[in-house]
Design an enzyme around this catalytic site. Structure first.
Site, PDB file in Angstrom:
ATOM      1  CB  CYS A 136      -0.995  -0.027   1.162  1.00 22.36           C
ATOM      2  SG  CYS A 136      -0.307   0.040   2.823  1.00 22.36           S
TER       3      CYS A 136
HETATM    4  C1  RB5 Z   1      -3.769   5.444   0.599  1.00 18.56           C
HETATM    5  O1  RB5 Z   1      -5.079   5.108   0.847  1.00 18.56           O
HETATM    6  C2  RB5 Z   1      -2.905   5.078   1.789  1.00 18.56           C
HETATM    7  O2  RB5 Z   1      -3.424   5.617   2.950  1.00 18.56           O
HETATM    8  C3  RB5 Z   1      -2.784   3.570   1.940  1.00 18.56           C
HETATM    9  O3  RB5 Z   1      -2.265   3.030   0.779  1.00 18.56           O
HETATM   10  C4  RB5 Z   1      -1.881   3.058   3.033  1.00 18.56           C
HETATM   11  O4  RB5 Z   1      -0.647   3.730   3.036  1.00 18.56           O
HETATM   12  C5  RB5 Z   1      -2.458   2.950   4.359  1.00 18.56           C
HETATM   13  O5  RB5 Z   1      -1.845   2.416   5.291  1.00 18.56           O
END
Ligand code: RB5
Length: 164
Positions: A82
């Site tokens: 993420c």
């Molecule tokens: C983007 O939604 C970002 O907040 C996500 O990818 C992540 O880093 C969350 O922990």
């Protein structure tokens, strides 16, 4: 030792790969690496997929799905991305028996398996360079938890707490 482990099934690892929108570039790159790796028997791509309906799926669904697949015995491990790696790790850790760690350095990646028997490695596309992420994933695949190690009793405390 009870609970899911990182030990490879005969014939190689079955690895889930997934990301949210913020990690999809790395997910696509690492998917190719895993598919080309002879130590990997199966790669299970749980999205998100560019230009698909699931593209904006929030990170918790990705982490939870990956954890559930391991918990059900359909996969041995998961590699998740993420923005930071944190959200997908938090989500995967909500699944009983799952140990997920965010790691962007070689030593932590090693210890996540050898000390903590983590089935899930997460990284952040906004944190680590792509080539380092690829190298860390290659290293990660090579580690196997030793159930006879001194670490086993410590991990067992977590399994006992969870009752699995
Ligand atoms: C983007 O939604 C970002 O907040 C996500 O990818 C992540 O880093 C969350 O922990």
């Amino acid at each position: 030792m009870s609970g899911q482990t990182t030990e490879p099934a005969a014939g190689g690892l079955r690895i889930v790969i997934g990301s949210d929108e913020a990690g999809v570039d790395y997910k696509e790159a690492l998917l190719k690496d895993l598919e080309a790796d002879g130590r990997v028997a199966e790669v299970i791509d749980i999205g998100v997929h560019r230009a698909a309906e699931d593209f904006t799926r929030p990170y918790p669904y990705v982490g939870l799905k990956a954890g559930q697949l391991i918990s059900e015995g359909a996969a041995d491990r998961a590699l998740l991305f993420c923005g930071t790696g944190l959200g997908v790790a938090i989500a995967a850790n909500k699944v009983l028996g799952i140990r997920a760690a965010t790691a962007h350095d070689s030593f932590s990646v090693e210890r996540s398996v050898l000390s903590n028997n983590c089935q899930v490695l997460t990284m952040g596309q906004r944190v680590v360079g792509l080539e380092l992420a690829r190298r860390l994933a290659r290293e990660w695949i090579g580690y196997t938890f030793d159930p006879d190690s001194a670490s086993a009793a410590k991990v067992q405390v977590l399994s006992d707490y969870e009752g699995c």
